[in-house]
Design an enzyme around this catalytic site. Structure first.
Site, short mmCIF file in Angstrom:
data_model
loop_
_atom_site.label_atom_id
_atom_site.label_comp_id
_atom_site.label_asym_id
_atom_site.label_seq_id
_atom_site.Cartn_x
_atom_site.Cartn_y
_atom_site.Cartn_z
N HIS A 66 0.83 -1.19 0.00
CA HIS A 66 0.00 0.00 0.00
C HIS A 66 0.87 1.26 0.00
CE1 HIS A 66 -3.03 -2.75 2.28
NE2 HIS A 66 -3.04 -2.98 0.98
N TYR A 129 1.77 1.95 13.67
CA TYR A 129 2.39 2.98 12.83
C TYR A 129 1.78 4.36 13.09
CZ TYR A 129 -1.51 1.40 9.77
OH TYR A 129 -2.72 1.02 9.27
#
Length: 466
Positions: A66, A129
């Site tokens: 991604h 993240y």
């Protein structure tokens, strides 16, 4: 236990962070994001605004590839992964890959435009993240098939045995991917001399006038897609120095020169773009010696309303994390300006009287553009820089004499007067007159230290008049 360190990779901007993990019988502790230490070691100060956690129940869970349009700082809370990254940005590095195995002692900074993927190597792997933009529904971004033959990522667990989402199984191959372009550049104040020069030099930039985007219009500002821009060049300003002394002009000057930059500084903090703001030597009172001239860290001492508003704008822009303030003087570009006026007078046979007690340096707009590009391209330290053309400081009369000479007239056809005498004449006509700094020369040593050498003003004048 390892020391904190930052390592580069074959993908530009993709960084591996090795972190110390402090363990005892209870478990372990680590500083997963430590801004001061990590930035000092070379990690970008990327300004995270959202923290996400992806839990992977079983070994073999595989996600990616991604390429979201924001920066990410990825790490593990528990477990172990095989991580792989593919550069999906426009440019020579498109398609470059990097991979490694990671446990909680490893983090990776993933710049915008680099495809991110991983495979859980243990049950119960928690992947965390930080990102520097908020997730928005409906945002499209490039993705790459996990088994792309060109990237040839050596997944430890074959993909046919791994757990993949149907969406990831349908991702395209590299040959069908449209590379992610860089964030755009926005030029504000495109109708002015400097704005036109910036627009011409940066044809891919989005250049707008005040009619297209008014920074004093709260609704227009809120609706503008600021997250699409990596750099905003603010050439918008109220520059009618004398009119700023009137009640109407004072309001307009404060709105354009102080409130507008303050709005941009706030937006820069929120959206992470670099803000380049153009200011003026008018923020000083003109009492500094001609040599070396005004320096960047000199206390501000504005004289008139215009000067005060420009000083306020400088202070506001200084609050943006990524900012350049370029203070300049005596700007000459495409449009009505002092040099063009003197050239016209010389051609008409007029012999003007010009002030000879104001001393400074001309700044041609192409020189200001060149300095702007240099600071951005060289990633010079953020802050304030003085920019003008080089050569000896000159009075306005000496500039006019140089123009007359180059127009076939005698230098003696330009007589001298003082600023006070000129002001008395203007005021006697009932018109406003703002105080001027007599010493407008600025030291250029700070920008020279970045590797930029200003072109002599008379050399630039010859080219401009030709």
């Amino acid at each position: 236990m390892t020391d904190l360190s930052v390592e580069t990779t074959p993908i530009p901007g993709l960084l591996v962070v090795r972190m110390p993990v402090h363990g005892d019988a209870r478990g372990w502790f680590k500083e997963n994001w430590q801004r001061e230490k990590m930035v000092a070691l070379g990690l970008p100060d990327f300004g995270p605004v959202q923290n996400n956690i992806s839990f992977n129940a079983s070994r073999g869970a595989t996600r990616g590839i991604h390429t979201e349009p924001w920066d990410k700082f990825v790490s593990l809370a528990t477990g172990r992964i095989f991580g792989a990254w593919v550069d999906m940005r426009e440019g020579e590095s498109f398609g470059t890959t990097f991979h490694l195995e990671a446990d909680p002692s490893v983090a990776i900074f993933v710049p915008r435009g680099v495809g991110n993927s991983y495979q859980a190597l243990e049950d119960g792997t928690a992947y965390t993240y930080l990102v520097n933009d908020h997730w928005r529904p409906g945002v499209a971004y490039p993705a790459l098939h996990l088994g792309d033959e060109t990237a040839a990522i050596p997944w430890p667990i074959p993909l046919e045995e791994a757990e993949l989402s149907e969406k990831d199984r349908a991702n395209p191959r590299l040959g069908d991917v449209v590379p992610m372009p860089p964030r755009r550049t926005l030029v504000l104040g495109a109708g002015g001399q400097l704005g036109r020069a910036l627009s011409a030099a940066l044809p891919s930039a989005h250049a707008v006038t005040r009619a297209e985007l008014d920074l004093t219009d709260a609704e227009a500002v809120a609706a503008w897609p600021w997250h699409e821009y990596g750099t905003v060049l603010n050439a918008a300003a109220y520059t009618a120095v004398d009119a700023a002394e009137t009640p109407e002009g004072r309001v307009a000057a404060w709105a354009a020169n102080a409130t507008g930059p303050a709005t941009l500084a706030r937006l820069s903090r929120e959206h992470g773009f670099t803000l380049v703001h153009f200011s003026s030597e008018y923020v000083f009172d003109g009492t500094a010696p001609v040599d070396p001239g005004h320096v960047e860290d000199e206390p501000l001492s504005p004289l008139g309303v215009y000067a005060q508003t420009k000083a306020a704008g400088d202070v506001a822009v200084g609050l943006a994390p990524r900012h350049y303030v370029l203070r300049t003087s005596w700007v000459i570009g495409d449009g009505k300006n002092f040099v063009r006026t003197m050239q016209e007078l010389a051609g008409k046979g007029v012999s003007p009287s010009v002030v000879d007690d104001q001393v400074g340096r001309l700044t041609f707009t192409d020189e200001l553009v060149r300095a702007t590009r240099h600071l951005l391209d060289s990633t010079a330290p953020y802050g304030t820089y003085h920019v003008s053309n080089g050569g000896p400081a000159m009075s306005w009369r000496e500039v006019a004499q140089a123009v007359f000479e180059r127009s076939g007239r005698s230098r003696d056809d330009v007589s001298g007067t003082t600023t006070q005498e000129y002001a008395d004449g203007v005021l006697a006509q009932g018109r406003p007159f703002a105080p001027r700094p007599l010493g407008s020369a600025m030291s250029l040593e700070k920008i020279r230290a970045t590797g930029f050498e200003p072109e002599d003003a008379l050399v630039a004048l010859d080219r401009y008049l030709a």
